[in-house]
Each structure stands twice: as structure tokens, then as C-alpha cells.
Design a protein around this motif. Structure first.
Motif, mmCIF file in Angstrom:
data_model
loop_
_atom_site.group_PDB
_atom_site.id
_atom_site.type_symbol
_atom_site.label_atom_id
_atom_site.label_comp_id
_atom_site.label_asym_id
_atom_site.label_seq_id
_atom_site.Cartn_x
_atom_site.Cartn_y
_atom_site.Cartn_z
ATOM 1 N N ILE A 12 0.973 -1.278 -0.084
ATOM 2 C CA ILE A 12 -0.150 -0.057 0.045
ATOM 3 C C ILE A 12 0.759 1.160 0.102
ATOM 4 O O ILE A 12 1.791 1.370 0.819
ATOM 5 N N HIS A 13 0.571 2.061 -0.769
ATOM 6 C CA HIS A 13 1.301 3.394 -1.122
ATOM 7 C C HIS A 13 0.223 4.589 -0.782
ATOM 8 O O HIS A 13 -0.785 4.460 -1.273
ATOM 9 N N ASP A 14 0.690 5.557 -0.121
ATOM 10 C CA ASP A 14 -0.193 6.674 0.340
ATOM 11 C C ASP A 14 0.718 7.910 0.207
ATOM 12 O O ASP A 14 1.348 8.315 0.920
ATOM 13 N N TYR A 15 0.321 8.573 -0.783
ATOM 14 C CA TYR A 15 1.141 9.891 -0.980
ATOM 15 C C TYR A 15 0.585 11.002 -1.965
ATOM 16 O O TYR A 15 -0.463 10.396 -2.560
ATOM 17 N N THR A 73 -2.310 16.017 -6.333
ATOM 18 C CA THR A 73 -3.244 14.850 -6.308
ATOM 19 C C THR A 73 -2.739 13.939 -4.950
ATOM 20 O O THR A 73 -1.534 13.509 -5.100
ATOM 21 N N HIS A 74 -3.772 13.704 -4.153
ATOM 22 C CA HIS A 74 -3.413 12.595 -3.142
ATOM 23 C C HIS A 74 -3.842 11.232 -3.299
ATOM 24 O O HIS A 74 -5.292 11.157 -3.683
ATOM 25 N N PHE A 75 -3.145 10.509 -3.821
ATOM 26 C CA PHE A 75 -3.424 9.053 -3.973
ATOM 27 C C PHE A 75 -3.377 8.069 -2.971
ATOM 28 O O PHE A 75 -2.375 8.345 -2.052
ATOM 29 N N ILE A 76 -4.024 6.876 -2.990
ATOM 30 C CA ILE A 76 -3.696 5.750 -2.283
ATOM 31 C C ILE A 76 -3.815 4.557 -3.254
ATOM 32 O O ILE A 76 -4.720 4.263 -4.111
ATOM 33 N N PHE A 77 -2.505 3.870 -3.391
ATOM 34 C CA PHE A 77 -2.464 2.753 -4.324
ATOM 35 C C PHE A 77 -2.471 1.505 -3.375
ATOM 36 O O PHE A 77 -1.686 1.092 -2.572
ATOM 37 N N ILE A 78 -3.429 0.450 -3.748
ATOM 38 C CA ILE A 78 -3.589 -0.709 -3.101
ATOM 39 C C ILE A 78 -3.141 -1.741 -4.292
ATOM 40 O O ILE A 78 -3.760 -1.945 -5.103
ATOM 41 N N MET A 129 -11.175 3.878 2.632
ATOM 42 C CA MET A 129 -9.817 4.063 2.244
ATOM 43 C C MET A 129 -9.071 4.979 3.296
ATOM 44 O O MET A 129 -7.836 4.761 3.392
ATOM 45 N N SER A 130 -9.844 5.857 4.031
ATOM 46 C CA SER A 130 -9.181 6.461 5.230
ATOM 47 C C SER A 130 -8.675 5.485 6.105
ATOM 48 O O SER A 130 -7.421 5.703 6.889
ATOM 49 N N TYR A 135 -4.274 2.773 8.973
ATOM 50 C CA TYR A 135 -3.467 1.370 9.529
ATOM 51 C C TYR A 135 -2.149 1.382 8.664
ATOM 52 O O TYR A 135 -1.411 0.876 9.471
ATOM 53 N N ASN A 136 -2.310 1.481 7.393
ATOM 54 C CA ASN A 136 -0.706 1.565 6.902
ATOM 55 C C ASN A 136 0.192 2.460 7.429
ATOM 56 O O ASN A 136 1.489 2.087 7.585
ATOM 57 N N LEU A 137 -0.129 3.479 7.876
ATOM 58 C CA LEU A 137 0.727 4.501 8.533
ATOM 59 C C LEU A 137 1.254 3.937 9.704
ATOM 60 O O LEU A 137 2.357 4.219 10.268
ATOM 61 N N LYS A 138 0.163 3.448 10.621
ATOM 62 C CA LYS A 138 0.779 3.195 12.017
ATOM 63 C C LYS A 138 1.382 1.546 12.034
ATOM 64 O O LYS A 138 2.175 1.300 12.710
ATOM 65 N N SER A 139 0.799 0.673 11.124
ATOM 66 C CA SER A 139 1.246 -0.549 11.252
ATOM 67 C C SER A 139 1.677 -1.163 9.740
ATOM 68 O O SER A 139 1.145 -2.219 9.448
ATOM 69 N N PRO A 140 2.622 -0.565 9.128
ATOM 70 C CA PRO A 140 3.271 -1.070 7.736
ATOM 71 C C PRO A 140 3.581 -2.465 7.979
ATOM 72 O O PRO A 140 3.301 -2.849 6.809
#
Length: 285
Positions: A12-15, A73-78, A129-130, A135-140
Motif C-alpha cells: 500500500i502506498h499513500d502519498y 493529487t493525493h493517491f492511495i495505491f493498493i 480508504m481513510s 492502518y498502513n501509516l501506523k502498522s506498515p
């Protein structure tokens, strides 16, 4: 063109960014993309779709794509491999999903038109998505084995299936019968108002945007060109037969007048109807 590889079952990428960091590329994995904010254009397999906040895109292996960003643009890639859903049993045992997430990702129409969510689905998608991003930020390090993340991703696909099931885009679950469509066009070639994109999409219960894409993909040209080519074939036969005047042929094909008919014919063939008739009259051959 680069082909990106991934060996983990889930990444998961979030940026956010002002210009997309990759050129046109494809993947060996599946990719679900959510737009938290921003706007621009998403190009998939040479088909362009504008994007804005709340839009969702799905990509399967070998799809070629990139983003042309207009506003930051703020994306989240799963990103996941085929084994991600094969390893779990939630999809198989739920009884909720009629088709698998992998099959959804492979649907061509989902690459060619935007997934259209209703207001409730948009809010649910944003919240899910939020949660995934948090979760990805806190427990990658726990992403791959997390049942919470698995359940959230499964919920995303349930929403997408809901959009499909509700007929927001009726074309998602059907393909047109090519023979029936062409037969209808040929039968109504003398009635231009009956064979426009909007009328045909209504007749065959499919969205106008998808109809245009589907037609070009299946016939190698757009609807207008196909109709004009078929008209020209019929008109040429009438001119060679020499049983009708140019005015009569013009009226038969519902042109406003002979002048409009002549202009149409010359644009398509490079010569006027009179010239074509003269050059192709049996006595001149």
C-alpha cells in the motif's frame, strides 16, 4: 516502457504529488487506486478519463497507464498479487460477492470508463480508504497478514460490485450483440436520427460513453465513420444503376437537400455524385 514488478502479496502506498513520478508503464500485479483529492487525467490503454476527488480506478497486469496531474493529487495505491485473495477465505465464504475481486479487476470496461458511485457509496469508500491509509501509516509491517486490511479491501470490492449491480453503468455486465447492432444500423440507415450514439445506446440499454468505446474497439472506427461508409456504398450502387436522380437519392437518405447530399458525397469520395456517376457508368467502361 517499464513494467513494474512486485513479489509481496500486498503493498500500500499513500502519498501526494504535483506531477506523476512514473512515465507510461504496466505492472505484473493488480492495482486499485483511490483519489483522496486533486484532479487531472488518467490514461489507461490509450483511453483518457478525467479524475477528481473520490474517483476509483482498477488495473490488472499488462494494463498501461499514467496520470497527467493538473492539481496536486493525493493517491492511495493498493497493489496486490493474485495470491492475495486466493490465500484467504472471506471472499469464497461470504456469499456476498457474485464475482471475485480478480474478475472485477480484469473487466475491460472498468479501465475504459470511470466507476460511478452513488453518494452513499462515495462516503463509504472514502471512510474505508481513510482507515486503510491510517492502518498502513501506523502498522506498515503487518499489512500483508492483517485481517482488518483484508476485510477493508474486500469491502471496497463489495462497493464496486454494488455500483455494477445497481446498473449505474449497465454496460459493466454485458457485451453488445454485434450482429444485432449492425442489422439495426443497416435497417435504419435511411433515418439518421435513429442511428445516433444516444439513440443506439438507449435502444441497446448501454451507456453512451461506453457504446462509443465499445464500437471503436470492435469495428476499428467510430460510429459516424461506419454509418457514412455504409451510406456511401449504397449511394454508389444507386448512382451506377442510374435509375434515380441525385435529388431522389438525396431524399431517400434524408439529406436536407441535393446540395448537402453532394457535399457529403464529395467529402467522402473526393468527387461529386455527377462525376462518380459519369466515371462509373457502364457505357464508359
Amino acid at each position: 516502457m517499464s513494467k513494474l514488478k512486485q513479489f509481496k502479496s500486498l503493498v500500500i502506498h499513500d502519498y501526494a504529488e504535483e506531477s506523476f513520478h512514473l512515465p507510461l508503464h504496466s505492472h505484473t500485479y493488480y492495482e486499485l487506486i483511490y483519489i483522496f483529492s486533486g484532479r487531472g487525467e488518467h490514461i489507461v490503454n490509450s483511453i483518457k478519463n478525467n479524475y477528481s476527488q473520490g474517483d476509483v480506478f482498477v488495473l490488472s497486469p499488462n494494463d498501461e497507464h499514467y496520470f497527467d496531474i493538473v492539481d496536486n493529487t493525493h493517491f492511495i495505491f493498493i497493489k496486490f498479487t493474485e495470491t492475495y485473495f486466493q490465500d484467504g477465505d472471506l471472499y469464497q465464504s461470504s456469499g456476498i460477492m457474485r464475482i471475485s475481486p480478480i474478475d472485477i479487476m480484469r473487466k475491460k470496461i472498468l479501465k475504459e470508463t470511470k466507476i460511478r458511485l452513488n453518494d452513499v457509496q462515495k462516503v463509504m469508500m472514502k471512510n474505508i480508504m481513510s482507515n486503510i491509509a491510517y492502518y498502513n501509516l501506523k502498522s506498515p509491517s503487518n499489512i500483508n497478514s492483517s485481517s482488518i486490511i483484508y476485510t477493508h479491501i474486500f469491502a471496497v470490492f463489495s462497493i464496486i460490485q454494488g455500483a455494477m449491480k445497481n446498473g449505474i453503468d449497465a454496460s459493466l455486465n454485458q457485451e453488445l450483440d454485434k450482429d444485432s447492432l449492425i442489422s439495426f444500423i443497416h435497417q435504419n440507415i435511411y433515418f439518421p436520427e435513429e442511428i445516433r450514439t444516444n439513440e443506439l445506446s438507449d435502444q441497446f440499454n448501454i451507456s453512451a460513453s461506453y457504446f462509443s468505446i465499445w464500437f471503436k474497439r470492435n469495428f476499428g472506427m467510430n460510429l459516424s465513420r461506419y454509418v457514412n461508409n455504409y451510406k456511401i456504398q449504397l449511394i454508389k450502387k444507386r448512382l451506377i444503376a442510374n435509375r434515380q436522380s441525385i435529388k431522389e437519392i438525396s431524399g431517400e437518405f434524408n439529406f436536407a437537400d441535393a446540395s448537402h447530399f453532394s457535399k457529403f458525397f464529395k467529402n467522402c469520395t473526393g468527387m461529386s455524385p455527377s462525376e462518380y456517376k459519369r466515371n462509373n457508368h457502364p457505357q464508359n467502361n
